[in-house]
Design a protein around this motif. Sequence first.
Motif, PDB file in Angstrom:
ATOM      1  N   VAL A 156      37.039  80.394  72.413  1.00 32.89           N
ATOM      2  CA  VAL A 156      35.867  81.249  72.238  1.00 32.89           C
ATOM      3  C   VAL A 156      34.661  80.637  72.946  1.00 32.89           C
ATOM      4  CG1 VAL A 156      34.212  82.160  70.565  1.00 32.89           C
ATOM      5  CG2 VAL A 156      36.655  82.299  70.097  1.00 32.89           C
ATOM      6  N   GLU A 157      34.456  79.336  72.754  1.00 35.61           N
ATOM      7  CA  GLU A 157      33.321  78.665  73.385  1.00 35.61           C
ATOM      8  C   GLU A 157      33.461  78.672  74.906  1.00 35.61           C
ATOM      9  OE1 GLU A 157      30.501  77.628  72.003  1.00 35.61           O
ATOM     10  OE2 GLU A 157      31.324  78.581  70.213  1.00 35.61           O
ATOM     11  N   ALA A 158      34.676  78.459  75.387  1.00 34.01           N
ATOM     12  CA  ALA A 158      34.896  78.467  76.840  1.00 34.01           C
ATOM     13  C   ALA A 158      34.622  79.850  77.417  1.00 34.01           C
ATOM     14  CB  ALA A 158      36.320  78.032  77.150  1.00 34.01           C
ATOM     15  N   ALA A 159      35.088  80.889  76.716  1.00 37.57           N
ATOM     16  CA  ALA A 159      34.879  82.258  77.189  1.00 37.57           C
ATOM     17  C   ALA A 159      33.389  82.604  77.199  1.00 37.57           C
ATOM     18  CB  ALA A 159      35.650  83.233  76.307  1.00 37.57           C
ATOM     19  N   ARG A 160      32.665  82.153  76.171  1.00 37.63           N
ATOM     20  CA  ARG A 160      31.225  82.408  76.122  1.00 37.63           C
ATOM     21  C   ARG A 160      30.516  81.714  77.293  1.00 37.63           C
ATOM     22  NH1 ARG A 160      27.999  84.191  72.073  1.00 37.63           N
ATOM     23  NH2 ARG A 160      29.703  84.030  70.563  1.00 37.63           N
ATOM     24  N   ALA A 161      30.920  80.473  77.574  1.00 38.19           N
ATOM     25  CA  ALA A 161      30.302  79.728  78.660  1.00 38.19           C
ATOM     26  C   ALA A 161      30.565  80.382  80.015  1.00 38.19           C
ATOM     27  CB  ALA A 161      30.817  78.292  78.666  1.00 38.19           C
ATOM     28  N   GLU A 162      31.749  80.958  80.172  1.00 41.09           N
ATOM     29  CA  GLU A 162      32.115  81.590  81.437  1.00 41.09           C
ATOM     30  C   GLU A 162      31.714  83.056  81.494  1.00 41.09           C
ATOM     31  OE1 GLU A 162      36.299  81.028  81.723  1.00 41.09           O
ATOM     32  OE2 GLU A 162      36.173  78.837  81.785  1.00 41.09           O
ATOM     33  N   ASP A 163      31.104  83.571  80.395  1.00 38.95           N
ATOM     34  CA  ASP A 163      30.728  84.982  80.308  1.00 38.95           C
ATOM     35  C   ASP A 163      31.936  85.879  80.555  1.00 38.95           C
ATOM     36  OD1 ASP A 163      28.924  86.990  79.752  1.00 38.95           O
ATOM     37  OD2 ASP A 163      28.321  87.251  81.841  1.00 38.95           O
ATOM     38  N   ALA A 164      33.058  85.528  79.936  1.00 38.34           N
ATOM     39  CA  ALA A 164      34.302  86.277  80.114  1.00 38.34           C
ATOM     40  C   ALA A 164      34.214  87.635  79.422  1.00 38.34           C
ATOM     41  CB  ALA A 164      35.476  85.482  79.552  1.00 38.34           C
ATOM     42  N   ASP A 165      35.067  88.552  79.841  1.00 36.96           N
ATOM     43  CA  ASP A 165      35.138  89.873  79.224  1.00 36.96           C
ATOM     44  C   ASP A 165      35.522  89.699  77.754  1.00 36.96           C
ATOM     45  OD1 ASP A 165      35.996  92.355  78.210  1.00 36.96           O
ATOM     46  OD2 ASP A 165      36.663  93.038  80.182  1.00 36.96           O
ATOM     47  N   PRO A 166      34.670  90.121  76.796  1.00 42.47           N
ATOM     48  CA  PRO A 166      34.970  89.873  75.386  1.00 42.47           C
ATOM     49  C   PRO A 166      36.201  90.619  74.881  1.00 42.47           C
ATOM     50  CG  PRO A 166      33.036  91.277  75.612  1.00 42.47           C
ATOM     51  CD  PRO A 166      33.364  90.776  76.977  1.00 42.47           C
ATOM     52  N   ARG A 185      30.965  89.222  69.924  1.00 42.35           N
ATOM     53  CA  ARG A 185      30.692  89.275  71.368  1.00 42.35           C
ATOM     54  C   ARG A 185      30.908  90.685  71.913  1.00 42.35           C
ATOM     55  NH1 ARG A 185      33.382  86.482  75.191  1.00 42.35           N
ATOM     56  NH2 ARG A 185      31.486  86.561  76.426  1.00 42.35           N
ATOM     57  N   ILE A 186      31.900  91.396  71.399  1.00 37.97           N
ATOM     58  CA  ILE A 186      32.125  92.780  71.824  1.00 37.97           C
ATOM     59  C   ILE A 186      30.961  93.652  71.376  1.00 37.97           C
ATOM     60  CG2 ILE A 186      33.627  94.786  71.561  1.00 37.97           C
ATOM     61  CD1 ILE A 186      35.980  92.838  71.235  1.00 37.97           C
ATOM     62  N   ALA A 187      30.492  93.433  70.149  1.00 35.92           N
ATOM     63  CA  ALA A 187      29.359  94.202  69.639  1.00 35.92           C
ATOM     64  C   ALA A 187      28.103  93.936  70.456  1.00 35.92           C
ATOM     65  CB  ALA A 187      29.121  93.864  68.162  1.00 35.92           C
ATOM     66  N   GLU A 188      27.865  92.670  70.792  1.00 33.39           N
ATOM     67  CA  GLU A 188      26.680  92.315  71.569  1.00 33.39           C
ATOM     68  C   GLU A 188      26.698  92.967  72.954  1.00 33.39           C
ATOM     69  OE1 GLU A 188      25.771  87.896  69.657  1.00 33.39           O
ATOM     70  OE2 GLU A 188      26.934  88.073  71.509  1.00 33.39           O
ATOM     71  N   ALA A 189      27.900  93.217  73.473  1.00 30.44           N
ATOM     72  CA  ALA A 189      28.032  93.869  74.777  1.00 30.44           C
ATOM     73  C   ALA A 189      27.881  95.384  74.682  1.00 30.44           C
ATOM     74  CB  ALA A 189      29.383  93.518  75.400  1.00 30.44           C
ATOM     75  N   GLY A 190      27.675  95.908  73.472  1.00 32.10           N
ATOM     76  CA  GLY A 190      27.504  97.350  73.285  1.00 32.10           C
ATOM     77  C   GLY A 190      28.795  98.132  73.385  1.00 32.10           C
ATOM     78  N   ARG A 191      29.916  97.481  73.129  1.00 31.83           N
ATOM     79  CA  ARG A 191      31.220  98.130  73.318  1.00 31.83           C
ATOM     80  C   ARG A 191      31.949  98.410  72.010  1.00 31.83           C
ATOM     81  NH1 ARG A 191      34.011  94.628  78.018  1.00 31.83           N
ATOM     82  NH2 ARG A 191      35.531  96.340  77.930  1.00 31.83           N
ATOM     83  N   SER A 234      27.151 103.345  68.003  1.00 28.79           N
ATOM     84  CA  SER A 234      27.489 102.181  68.820  1.00 28.79           C
ATOM     85  C   SER A 234      26.241 101.379  69.175  1.00 28.79           C
ATOM     86  CB  SER A 234      28.232 102.612  70.092  1.00 28.79           C
ATOM     87  OG  SER A 234      27.439 103.480  70.876  1.00 28.79           O
ATOM     88  N   ALA A 235      25.116 102.071  69.415  1.00 27.31           N
ATOM     89  CA  ALA A 235      23.870 101.354  69.688  1.00 27.31           C
ATOM     90  C   ALA A 235      23.427 100.556  68.466  1.00 27.31           C
ATOM     91  CB  ALA A 235      22.778 102.343  70.096  1.00 27.31           C
ATOM     92  N   ALA A 236      23.611 101.137  67.288  1.00 25.20           N
ATOM     93  CA  ALA A 236      23.251 100.445  66.050  1.00 25.20           C
ATOM     94  C   ALA A 236      24.114  99.206  65.858  1.00 25.20           C
ATOM     95  CB  ALA A 236      23.390 101.388  64.856  1.00 25.20           C
ATOM     96  N   VAL A 237      25.406  99.321  66.156  1.00 23.73           N
ATOM     97  CA  VAL A 237      26.306  98.182  66.026  1.00 23.73           C
ATOM     98  C   VAL A 237      25.881  97.058  66.968  1.00 23.73           C
ATOM     99  CG1 VAL A 237      28.665  97.382  66.407  1.00 23.73           C
ATOM    100  CG2 VAL A 237      28.275  99.540  65.219  1.00 23.73           C
ATOM    101  N   ARG A 243      22.664  95.558  65.689  1.00 23.99           N
ATOM    102  CA  ARG A 243      22.945  94.824  64.449  1.00 23.99           C
ATOM    103  C   ARG A 243      23.504  93.440  64.756  1.00 23.99           C
ATOM    104  NH1 ARG A 243      23.797  91.911  61.076  1.00 23.99           N
ATOM    105  NH2 ARG A 243      24.561  92.185  58.934  1.00 23.99           N
ATOM    106  N   ALA A 244      24.320  93.333  65.801  1.00 27.38           N
ATOM    107  CA  ALA A 244      24.927  92.045  66.160  1.00 27.38           C
ATOM    108  C   ALA A 244      23.885  91.024  66.608  1.00 27.38           C
ATOM    109  CB  ALA A 244      25.964  92.245  67.264  1.00 27.38           C
ATOM    110  N   GLN A 245      22.714  91.504  67.066  1.00 28.76           N
ATOM    111  CA  GLN A 245      21.694  90.586  67.572  1.00 28.76           C
ATOM    112  C   GLN A 245      20.441  90.540  66.704  1.00 28.76           C
ATOM    113  OE1 GLN A 245      21.327  90.743  72.001  1.00 28.76           O
ATOM    114  NE2 GLN A 245      22.705  92.489  71.859  1.00 28.76           N
ATOM    115  N   ALA A 246      20.476  91.238  65.572  1.00 29.61           N
ATOM    116  CA  ALA A 246      19.289  91.318  64.725  1.00 29.61           C
ATOM    117  C   ALA A 246      18.826  89.953  64.241  1.00 29.61           C
ATOM    118  CB  ALA A 246      19.562  92.244  63.534  1.00 29.61           C
ATOM    119  N   HIS A 247      19.779  89.048  63.997  1.00 27.90           N
ATOM    120  CA  HIS A 247      19.419  87.725  63.480  1.00 27.90           C
ATOM    121  C   HIS A 247      18.587  86.911  64.464  1.00 27.90           C
ATOM    122  CE1 HIS A 247      22.894  86.929  66.032  1.00 27.90           C
ATOM    123  NE2 HIS A 247      22.504  85.666  66.075  1.00 27.90           N
ATOM    124  N   ALA A 248      18.637  87.278  65.760  1.00 31.27           N
ATOM    125  CA  ALA A 248      17.941  86.511  66.788  1.00 31.27           C
ATOM    126  C   ALA A 248      16.580  87.102  67.155  1.00 31.27           C
ATOM    127  CB  ALA A 248      18.811  86.418  68.039  1.00 31.27           C
TER     128      ALA A 248
END
Length: 238
Positions: A77-87, A137-143, A204-207, A210-215
């Motif tokens: 998961v950390e490697a994929a985040r660092a590489e900005d891989a497709d979630p 990560r999928i939610a943050e991508a709006g998917r 989907s926009a709400a989801v 919501r995934a980024q509300a904490h930030a």
Amino acid sequence: MSEQPRRRPDTSARIVEAAARLLREHGPTAVTTRAVADAAGVQAPAIYRAFGDKDGLLEAVAEHVLAGQVAAKAATVEAARAEDADPVEELRAGWRSQIEFGLANPALFRMLSDPDRALRSPAARAGRDVLAARVRRIAEAGRLQVPEQRAVDLVQAAGVGTVTTLLATAPERRDPTLAEAMLDAVLREVLVGRPAPTRPGPASAAVALRAQAHALDVLSAAERALLAEWLERVAHAR
């Protein structure tokens, strides 16, 4: 006095690793006190002192194996985040890894799938956290078109059900496409555009928000909590 605490972890680790090897290679019936003691190079009383009884030993084995599997998944998961891989592809890779693990370790899978054990297992909770991170990560991508918790529950339920079904089928009769077909069915339910949401709307926009509300540091903690509550309500109103 100073040497004893250093020996105990080494002895316990040898016992757990020996028991895990016996369980993986020969099944639960092979995990006897005598067999584990012989494999670990210890006396049988050492097992009782460390784990109480065979059930305690099996608990430790399950936790040890699952913790190793979870650590490996967390690293990906950390490697994929660092590489900005497709979630989504990251989720698919994690799914395949979990299915392969379950089929390769049927005795361990049955132990780890026990609901009572999962509820009290730190490693099981950590594994669910890894899955939740992938879904986040999928939610943050709006998917994502469903709430994150529902997506996590669907993926987990489908994974356990898939491995259970395959293990209950003779190897030569197993459908090699079943696991991918099951994941595709889940993805059609949870992802935007697979197919399009049954009722067009802001879910989907709400989801995604919501995934980024904490930030959202521009809001106070109370405002972020209220926003998250509102977005969760919108996400469920499909």
